[in-house]
Design a protein around this motif. Sequence first.
Motif: not given
Length: 366
Positions: A231-233, A280-283, A218-226, A255-262
């Motif tokens: 640019p939008l941020a 954004v944090s993971t634990a 999940l931490s890698l998916l969070a980094e990819e989404a952010t 799907l989990l990447l879509q969840l994080t991105t949303n």
Amino acid sequence: MDRAPGLSVRFKLTLSYAGFLVLAGASVLALWSVLLMLFPDSVMIRATRGGIGGAFAPGRSNTQQAFGEVAAAVLVFLLVFGLVGGWILAGRMLAPLTRITDATRLAADGSLSHRIRLPGRTDEFRELADAFDAMLARLEAHVEDQRRFAANASHELRTPLAVSKALLEVARSDPKRDTGELIDRLHAVNTRAIDLTEALLLVSRAEQRSFTRERVDLSLLAEEATETLLPLAEKHGVTIETSGDITPTTGSPALLLQLTTNLVHNAIVHNLPEKGTVRVSTAVRPKSVLLTVENTGEKLLPQMASTLTEPFRRGTARIHTDHAGVGLGLAIVKTIADAHDATLTLTPRPGGGLLVAVELPAPTQE
């Protein structure tokens, strides 16, 4: 399924009760008859002879004849008693099953609001009735969600189609109108319709769980989404902060990447007008992993937060901001979370904004 007619369960139970009583009585009488023949001079046999009837006591044959008549009367009595008593007892025992059958027929006819609510202490029938009531409640809620979702989706799809039709009619009635502006507006409307259709397909795919589970961090998916939404941020003046160690789980990476991105997109768009923050944090927990997305923003009531995962649910800020999406952002998050047996929690922050937590099962040890 078409079946040949047969005996009712109540009638079968009645025959079983009666047959058992007759068999038990016949066994006792047969045993006593054998004892009468083997030990004719014993004290108990003599007492039995006297008990059967003094008139038959002098002769052995008369005693056996009297015993046979009494035995036949006893068996007839046991048969009648077993049939009547068995019919009554079977009716009482099967009464809950009748209520369950009636509720099943109502559900088959489309009435999902009916509940059995079988009274009494716990037994097999009541466990079945409670399980059936729980199933009806879930089915009714699911059907209602599907109806509401279909109605909202139809409304949302009708809007861009109606706009496109109006623009084309205007262009046809005024051939000299600037086509550049018309094309730009049609492109924007068509893009919105495509995004909505893709979102609906994504929801359907997640609900059907038609995906292969893989090991995911999940931490890698969070980094990819952010990184994707950075640019939008920056455009919105929002600062994104990420933290967390390796957070393994199992599921669909897409799907989990879509969840994080949303979640991150929602946190950016629905933030303060300037100098907003998204964290954004993971634990890792003993039996689960946790993804949290927290943002600043306007204060939300708990009642409002609990409805944000409904399809096409929009608050006031959602209507007037750009990149507002198609109204399925958090609904998709909830659908993906449910498909991964995860728990989704939305909590308003005291100072404004929202904290969204997604708790997923930890991967099983192989």
